[in-house]
Write a protein that holds these residues in place. Structure first.
Motif, mmCIF file in Angstrom:
data_model
loop_
_atom_site.group_PDB
_atom_site.id
_atom_site.type_symbol
_atom_site.label_atom_id
_atom_site.label_comp_id
_atom_site.label_asym_id
_atom_site.label_seq_id
_atom_site.Cartn_x
_atom_site.Cartn_y
_atom_site.Cartn_z
ATOM 1 N N GLY A 1 6.655 -2.268 -0.555
ATOM 2 C CA GLY A 1 7.897 -2.533 -1.519
ATOM 3 C C GLY A 1 7.515 -3.729 -2.385
ATOM 4 N N SER A 2 8.458 -3.678 -3.287
ATOM 5 C CA SER A 2 8.347 -4.713 -4.400
ATOM 6 C C SER A 2 9.574 -4.480 -5.250
ATOM 7 C CB SER A 2 7.111 -4.789 -5.253
ATOM 8 O OG SER A 2 6.922 -3.432 -5.973
ATOM 9 N N THR B 1 8.363 -1.863 12.228
ATOM 10 C CA THR B 1 8.911 -3.002 11.452
ATOM 11 C C THR B 1 8.325 -2.766 9.839
ATOM 12 O OG1 THR B 1 8.780 -4.314 13.516
ATOM 13 C CG2 THR B 1 8.658 -5.493 11.251
ATOM 14 N N LEU B 2 9.069 -2.897 9.067
ATOM 15 C CA LEU B 2 8.931 -2.726 7.704
ATOM 16 C C LEU B 2 8.782 -4.435 7.155
ATOM 17 C CD1 LEU B 2 8.031 -1.735 4.633
ATOM 18 C CD2 LEU B 2 10.532 -1.009 4.810
ATOM 19 N N ALA B 3 7.666 -4.732 6.589
ATOM 20 C CA ALA B 3 7.478 -6.334 6.135
ATOM 21 C C ALA B 3 7.264 -6.063 4.562
ATOM 22 C CB ALA B 3 6.480 -6.996 6.536
ATOM 23 N N ALA B 4 8.256 -6.918 3.973
ATOM 24 C CA ALA B 4 8.456 -6.609 2.470
ATOM 25 C C ALA B 4 8.874 -7.936 1.804
ATOM 26 C CB ALA B 4 9.587 -5.612 2.026
ATOM 27 N N PRO B 5 8.743 -8.094 0.312
ATOM 28 C CA PRO B 5 9.130 -9.399 -0.099
ATOM 29 C C PRO B 5 10.550 -9.859 0.329
ATOM 30 C CG PRO B 5 8.021 -7.999 -1.971
ATOM 31 C CD PRO B 5 8.094 -7.273 -0.460
ATOM 32 N N ALA C 1 6.768 -14.628 -8.073
ATOM 33 C CA ALA C 1 8.168 -14.701 -9.038
ATOM 34 C C ALA C 1 8.389 -13.443 -9.467
ATOM 35 C CB ALA C 1 7.801 -15.456 -10.205
ATOM 36 N N ALA C 2 7.463 -12.242 -9.450
ATOM 37 C CA ALA C 2 7.652 -10.959 -10.196
ATOM 38 C C ALA C 2 8.140 -10.174 -8.839
ATOM 39 C CB ALA C 2 6.354 -10.365 -10.393
ATOM 40 N N GLY C 3 8.325 -10.776 -7.615
ATOM 41 C CA GLY C 3 9.154 -9.674 -6.546
ATOM 42 C C GLY C 3 8.151 -9.018 -5.801
ATOM 43 N N THR C 4 6.995 -9.466 -5.602
ATOM 44 C CA THR C 4 5.805 -8.600 -5.040
ATOM 45 C C THR C 4 5.262 -9.632 -3.995
ATOM 46 O OG1 THR C 4 3.857 -9.535 -6.216
ATOM 47 C CG2 THR C 4 5.245 -7.421 -6.935
ATOM 48 N N GLY D 1 3.281 -2.794 -5.816
ATOM 49 C CA GLY D 1 3.006 -3.210 -7.284
ATOM 50 C C GLY D 1 1.555 -3.888 -7.129
ATOM 51 N N ARG D 2 1.196 -4.175 -8.409
ATOM 52 C CA ARG D 2 -0.184 -4.547 -8.788
ATOM 53 C C ARG D 2 -0.538 -5.842 -9.414
ATOM 54 N NH1 ARG D 2 -1.517 1.385 -11.465
ATOM 55 N NH2 ARG D 2 -1.338 2.679 -9.699
ATOM 56 N N HIS D 3 0.602 -6.801 -8.935
ATOM 57 C CA HIS D 3 0.426 -8.413 -9.501
ATOM 58 C C HIS D 3 -0.991 -8.804 -8.712
ATOM 59 C CE1 HIS D 3 1.058 -12.610 -9.491
ATOM 60 N NE2 HIS D 3 2.246 -12.358 -10.228
ATOM 61 N N GLU D 4 -1.708 -9.621 -9.585
ATOM 62 C CA GLU D 4 -2.980 -9.960 -9.241
ATOM 63 C C GLU D 4 -2.943 -10.893 -7.801
ATOM 64 O OE1 GLU D 4 -4.749 -12.512 -12.020
ATOM 65 O OE2 GLU D 4 -3.193 -13.897 -12.095
ATOM 66 N N ASP D 5 -1.751 -11.508 -7.721
ATOM 67 C CA ASP D 5 -1.822 -12.138 -6.119
ATOM 68 C C ASP D 5 -1.500 -11.196 -5.161
ATOM 69 O OD1 ASP D 5 -1.928 -14.998 -5.354
ATOM 70 O OD2 ASP D 5 0.451 -15.046 -5.120
#
Length: 516
Positions: A259-260, A283-287, A310-313, A339-343
């Motif tokens: 999720g993101s 259990t679903l772990a998400a932002p 900050a991008a919600g990922t 999502g594909r944020h580098e972090d």
């Protein structure tokens, strides 16, 4: 059920003839008789029916001559059309050609323009066309006179029975070599061929019959064939049996990380897939910012907030939280909607690198592995990767077209190189293992070509691992159950089906296989 490549089948035939002393003419006779037996089922009665046997110059044509003889003996009206001259036919095929020649069966060598007119007329008035043109050993492209003849067969609009494989279909990959015979039925010999199950070849095979032609079973064992066809009987013995006294803690714990912002649905469907396949606790772990949405969306699934960017990922800070969740779980599914944020991609790699529990890796977690697949071999437990063809193309550096052109080879090679179980999704889904073993699934339909069905598969496989199946068995059983649920859902209409429809059909699919 095992499936033999063209080379494996050639070696099986060679061994039957040279090592066991079975004459090739006997195998040819058995093959022809097997087709006639199927024709007796399809066309009742044989007597007075009109048959056109389209024969090549090789052993596939020889099978056709045997078929012609037996059909005539049953009162059928038979014309044999040979693409070429009789003088070019040799070996066991020539023996059978000479027999039907002496029987007075009409044999037309297609060598002149008038011969082409004869085949067109005969095809128009025939009750059945028998394709005995090319066997499993054909390589190359269909062109010239062979292409013209295949067009005549396909344009006739008649019942078409293919001998061993529809001419023009690659026995190993299912690739259509320019043109192929569109068969109503295919009678294949000894073992099925992968190309009869892989698309587009599966579309040309029609209804498939696998015929025993007397090959000693020991030969097949000696060949160590590594292609398998997944059917209900394959997975029924490996599905978990639930005790009457079972409780949720005994049915497995699944952790889903996904999720993101804007992509919460993918992770939710993975969690639902695990739930509906029988896992006890999910259990679903998400932002953290998604927790309220997911808690409302998923009544029976627990949710856990993770540190986010900050991008919600999810951020790298979430790795410690994911590790703690995994320690209390039997399996971790990671990737859907991340999502594909580098972090985020860095966090995914850290999870894969450090966790010891079984992993099911999908979607954006696969993106994080591009250029980093070498780390998979160091996983504590054999990871399961579930790429669709586009994701596999990205991971391997191939084009999507190249992936789909030889799905078995690509999946097998990747599984070996990565030390992982590779579930190459699509029609048909292929499951490959590092030791070269491959399973081709037989369930599923075009209604599943919609967003979210792959996310559901990730949850299904994870849910089965949580219930005690090995990652190997869970991958094989998971793809079959997933496709069967799609088939159950499609009974209400294929067009407009959704991934949610498939997920809701999972209990019915399981009941149909196991009866619980």
């Amino acid at each position: 059920m095992r499936a033999a490549t063209a080379n494996e089948m050639r070696e099986i035939d060679r061994s039957a003839i040279h090592d066991y002393g079975i004459p090739g003419a006997v195998l040819m006779e058995n093959a022809g008789v097997a087709v006639v037996r199927q024709l007796e089922i399809i066309i009742e009665p044989i007597s007075e029916r009109k048959f056109c046997i389209l024969a090549g110059k090789g052993n596939n044509g020889g099978d056709g001559y045997v078929i012609a003889r037996h059909l005539v003996n049953q009162g059928g009206k038979v014309k044999v059309f040979l693409l070429g001259e009789k003088a070019a036919v040799s070996g066991d095929a020539r023996i059978n050609l000479d027999i039907i020649d002496r029987m007075g069966i009409d044999i037309i060598e297609i060598t002149t323009e008038r011969d082409w007119d004869k085949i067109k007329v005969a095809a128009t008035f025939a009750d059945c066309l028998v394709d005995a043109l090319l066997g499993t050993g054909f390589r190359g492209e269909i062109d010239g006179e062979m292409a013209l003849l295949i067009d005549i067969i396909n344009d006739a609009g008649k019942l078409v029975v293919a001998v061993d494989i529809p001419s023009g279909v690659d026995a190993d990959t299912g690739r259509v070599c320019g043109k192929a015979v569109q068969a109503s039925h295919t009678v294949t010999f000894g073992l099925p061929k992968p190309g009869l199950f892989l698309y587009p070849g599966a579309e040309y095979a029609g209804e498939l019959t696998v015929a025993d032609i007397g090959i000693p079973a020991a030969i097949i064992v000696e060949q160590n064939i590594k292609q398998n066809i997944v059917m209900a009987g394959t997975i029924r013995p490996i599905l978990p049996r639930r005790s009457p006294a079972a409780h949720k803690g005994m049915s497995g714990r699944v952790a889903v990380v996904g999720g993101s912002r804007g992509l919460s649905g993918a992770a939710a469907m993975t969690a639902e897939g695990a739930l509906r396949v029988g896992a006890g606790l999910i259990t679903l772990a998400a932002p953290g910012s998604l927790q309220d949405v997911l808690a409302i969306k998923l009544t029976e699934v627990m949710t856990r907030p993770l540190a986010e960017t900050a991008a919600g990922t999810i951020s790298q800070e979430a790795v410690v939280e994911i590790a703690a969740l995994a320690a209390d779980s039997d399996v971790l599914a990671i990737g859907p909607g991340l999502g594909r944020h580098e972090d985020t991609t860095a966090a995914v790699r850290a999870v894969i690198e450090t966790l010891e529990c079984p992993l099911v890796i999908d979607a954006d977690a696969l993106y994080a592995l591009v250029g980093h697949t070498d780390m998979l071999a160091d996983c504590a437990a054999l990871p399961v990767l579930t790429p669709h063809p586009g994701e596999m193309a990205r991971l391997t550096g191939l084009s999507t077209q190249a992936v789909n052109a030889d799905r078995v080879r690509v999946a097998r090679q990747a599984a070996g190189e990565w030390g992982s179980i590779v579930v190459l999704k699509g029609a048909r889904t292929v499951v490959a293992f590092p030791d070269g073993e491959v399973y081709i699934n037989t369930t599923g339909n075009a209604g599943m070509a919609t967003g979210g069905t792959g996310d559901a598969l990730t949850g299904i496989i994870a849910g089965l691992i949580a219930q005690g199946l090995s990652s190997h068995d869970a991958a094989v059983a998971g793809v079959y159950i997933h496709g069967l649920a799609g088939d159950v859902a499609a009974a209400s209409g294929m067009v407009g089906m959704s991934a949610t429809d498939l997920i809701k059909a999972l209990p019915a699919a399981l009941y149909g296989i196991k009866g619980y």
